[in-house]
Design a protein around this motif. Structure first.
Motif, PDB file in Angstrom:
ATOM      1  N   TYR A   1       0.824  -1.208   0.000  1.00  0.00           N
ATOM      2  CA  TYR A   1       0.000   0.000   0.000  1.00  0.00           C
ATOM      3  C   TYR A   1       0.860   1.261   0.000  1.00  0.00           C
ATOM      4  O   TYR A   1       0.534   2.254  -0.657  1.00  0.00           O
ATOM      5  CB  TYR A   1      -0.970  -0.002   1.183  1.00  0.00           C
ATOM      6  CG  TYR A   1      -2.328  -0.544   0.802  1.00  0.00           C
ATOM      7  CD1 TYR A   1      -3.167   0.158  -0.059  1.00  0.00           C
ATOM      8  CD2 TYR A   1      -2.779  -1.766   1.289  1.00  0.00           C
ATOM      9  CE1 TYR A   1      -4.409  -0.337  -0.423  1.00  0.00           C
ATOM     10  CE2 TYR A   1      -4.025  -2.268   0.926  1.00  0.00           C
ATOM     11  CZ  TYR A   1      -4.827  -1.553   0.065  1.00  0.00           C
ATOM     12  OH  TYR A   1      -6.056  -2.048  -0.317  1.00  0.00           O
TER      13      TYR A   1
ATOM     14  N   VAL B   1       0.594   4.398  -2.455  1.00  0.00           N
ATOM     15  CA  VAL B   1       0.223   5.716  -1.954  1.00  0.00           C
ATOM     16  C   VAL B   1       1.275   6.765  -2.301  1.00  0.00           C
ATOM     17  O   VAL B   1       0.939   7.904  -2.643  1.00  0.00           O
ATOM     18  CB  VAL B   1      -0.019   5.649  -0.431  1.00  0.00           C
ATOM     19  CG1 VAL B   1      -0.116   7.043   0.177  1.00  0.00           C
ATOM     20  CG2 VAL B   1      -1.293   4.865  -0.143  1.00  0.00           C
TER      21      VAL B   1
ATOM     22  N   ILE C   1      -9.016   0.782  -0.493  1.00  0.00           N
ATOM     23  CA  ILE C   1      -8.585  -0.123   0.573  1.00  0.00           C
ATOM     24  C   ILE C   1      -9.388  -1.412   0.473  1.00  0.00           C
ATOM     25  O   ILE C   1     -10.622  -1.394   0.488  1.00  0.00           O
ATOM     26  CB  ILE C   1      -8.780   0.534   1.948  1.00  0.00           C
ATOM     27  CG1 ILE C   1      -7.810   1.721   2.110  1.00  0.00           C
ATOM     28  CG2 ILE C   1      -8.584  -0.482   3.066  1.00  0.00           C
ATOM     29  CD1 ILE C   1      -8.046   2.537   3.368  1.00  0.00           C
TER      30      ILE C   1
ATOM     31  N   SER D   1      -5.840   6.346   3.475  1.00  0.00           N
ATOM     32  CA  SER D   1      -4.867   5.357   3.027  1.00  0.00           C
ATOM     33  C   SER D   1      -3.651   5.318   3.942  1.00  0.00           C
ATOM     34  O   SER D   1      -3.147   4.246   4.288  1.00  0.00           O
ATOM     35  CB  SER D   1      -4.439   5.654   1.583  1.00  0.00           C
ATOM     36  OG  SER D   1      -5.550   5.616   0.703  1.00  0.00           O
TER      37      SER D   1
END
Length: 562
Positions: free
Chosen positions: A159, A163, A171, A195
């Protein structure tokens, strides 16, 4: 103990696991028809699935050329993908550094494991015990527990990779199939702040599972996720979250939070700076107390074939060559008549003493990072002057007058195809101290430590400098922080992202990059700085565009400007 680890190809359910180009987990492929129930109930198969999740980590050495998409370097190969960034021709249709699909596939594999983690059955191990020694069973029990922590960390890592490129992303707690467009139709992007908080929450969950002290778990192999790696990832996510680009796009993270998270790693007491900076990029770097999380490649020579100066037979001439801009960032040491270091000053071609011997008395990290004219490399004096053994106009010679030294093992023989161990470093203590210094400075100033962490921003940055015997700074500002990060962390996948999160691309990435032109006459060198290349950077390029194929599936609003 080294183990062969197998990725299962699930023919029964049509699912393919994906391995890396160079798999540091010694992965092998085994064809087998295995049902989902059997996969996640079988202890051996479950472990193999976790190794597969690791395989989605970034391939750092394969992506070294992305340094050439910054002001630090220029790819010698004119067709290198970094030029797509330098010419500003990348977009939502053509992005050679796009990692959207890869990371969401990694997240899917992580979610598949997390969904089925309670199905694993290790009772058969207990049933096989015929003595009072239950060690095997207890090790398996702990390993099952730790695997959950590992996968939570890996999911957070994936993630973070998304990001820092795209901003807010959707998500997923369920294993949606990335390749099935129907699963994406009604999915919405989460905000950047959501996030970031999700990444932090995954790290916190992981840290609650993986013990800080793994000394009593001798079976837990080096290279697997540790408490230090988990906390370092959290600290980096918060550092980014507190930075200008992220704050301007809705992040509620504070510099104080970022400083606290970095201190949490320091407080573990598990890491220290290596006394020898070059050890961090050599064949034995995984033994260094500075490394927090890394990727092992085993014995390879691909970096050397690409980056050796062309005087060496079989060099491919594909060096990611340092620019003159970057070389000028290394300070010059001042010394007294006895040779003792008394201070340091910025390098300047306007200084006649410095200009006469431009590579003398530089920050020691210069020689560890850059191969320059007159340097000794693998027992050979490198000549990058015009007509020299590794200089223009020779075919595939460096365009900048320099070659890359960092990550390159000079003991390798290209003719006899010898190899050496390599390991890419995701997190190390030197970076962590610089993260801490930046967060502390922005939260509390250069010399304050109101939380009682035991180290100020200035002390942290000086700790990094003193490791290479650089004089301490007496004052600190953001410019000094940015300078120190670049000379310490170059060619480590930092510059490309640091400049963006600082919102300084128009300063560093829009400025032309320069080369050094050296003329040798009767053994005497003269130097001229020449422009090598114009670079293009627009503010929209602080973020990657969402791939157009995803926009078509979801009807999301594209990132601004794309």
């Amino acid at each position: 103990m080294k183990k062969n680890r197998y990725i299962i190809t699930l023919l029964a359910i049509g699912t393919m696991f994906y391995s890396c180009k160079r798999d540091y987990l010694d992965v092998q492929t085994l064809q087998a028809g295995v049902t989902v129930d059997k996969l996640y109930s079988n202890y051996t198969y479950v472990q193999q699935q976790v190794w597969n999740v690791y395989s989605y980590l970034p391939d750092g050495l394969a992506n070294l050329d992305m340094e050439a998409a910054t002001d630090n370097a220029e790819a010698t190969n004119p067709l290198d993908t970094s030029q797509t960034f330098n010419t500003g021709t990348w977009n939502q249709y053509n992005n050679p550094a796009d990692v959207w699909a890869r990371n969401f596939k990694g997240i899917r594999q992580a979610n598949l494991y997390l969904k089925n983690k309670n199905a694993v059955d290790i009772s058969y191990i207990k049933d096989k015990i015929t003595s009072s020694d239950s060690t095997t069973y207890f090790n398996a029990r702990d390993n099952v527990k730790f695997m959950e922590g590992e996968v939570l960390f890996l999911k957070a890592f994936f993630y973070m990779e998304l990001v820092k490129r795209y901003g807010g992303v959707p998500i997923f707690d369920q294993p949606f199939d990335y390749d099935d467009a129907n699963t994406w139709k009604n999915v919405q992007r989460n905000s950047l702040d959501e996030s970031l908080k999700y990444i932090v929450s995954l790290c916190d969950k992981s840290a609650a599972i993986i013990p800080a002290n793994l000394g009593s778990y001798s079976w837990y192999e080096a290279g697997r996720v540790t408490q230090g790696a988990i906390k370092a990832l959290k600290a980096k996510a918060l550092l980014y979250g507190a930075s200008p680009l992220f704050k301007d796009n809705g992040s509620t993270v504070t510099w104080a939070q970022a400083a606290a998270a970095a201190h949490d790693v320091m407080a573990l007491g598990s890491y220290s700076l290596d006394a020898n900076y070059t050890n961090l990029f050599g064949a034995n770097n995984t033994t260094s107390a500075e490394l927090i999380f890394y990727r092992r490649y085993g014995a390879i020579n691909t970096v050397e074939y690409a980056n050796y100066p062309i005087v060496f037979q079989n060099s491919q001439g594909k060096s990611i060559a340092p620019t003159e801009n970057f070389v000028e960032s290394f300070e010059v040491l001042q010394k007294d008549g006895s040779g003792n270091i008394t201070g340091s000053v910025p390098f300047s071609w306007s200084d006649p003493v410095q200009a006469a011997n431009p590579y003398q008395n530089r920050d020691p990290r210069f020689a560890a990072t850059v191969v320059y004219n007159g340097a000794t490399f693998n027992a050979t004096t490198i000549e990058t002057f015009a007509g020299g053994n590794s200089g223009l106009p020779k075919q595939n010679a460096t365009k900048t007058g320099y070659y890359m030294s960092k990550w390159v093992n000079q003991s390798i023989d290209l003719v006899n195809k010898t190899t050496a161990n390599h390991a890419w470093v995701y997190f190390r203590y030197g970076e962590l101290l610089l993260n801490y210094a930046e967060a502390m400075y922005n939260a509390y100033g250069a010399n304050a430590d109101p939380q009682g962490y035991g180290m100020t921003a200035l002390q942290a940055i000086n700790k990094v400098r003193q490791r290479v015997k650089m004089p301490v700074l007496t004052v600190l500002n953001q410019q000094a922080i940015e300078h120190e990060r670049n000379v310490e962390l170059s060619y480590e996948d930092q510059r490309f992202w640091d400049v963006r999160r600082w919102k300084e691309g128009s300063i560093y990435f829009k400025t032309p990059v320069n080369r050094i032109e050296i003329t040798n006459s009767a053994g005497s060198n003269s130097y001229a700085v020449k422009q090598l290349e114009e670079r293009i950077f627009d503010e929209k390029m602080n973020w990657f565009p969402i791939p157009q194929s995803e926009i078509a599936k979801t009807n999301w609003k594209q990132n601004p400007g794309w």
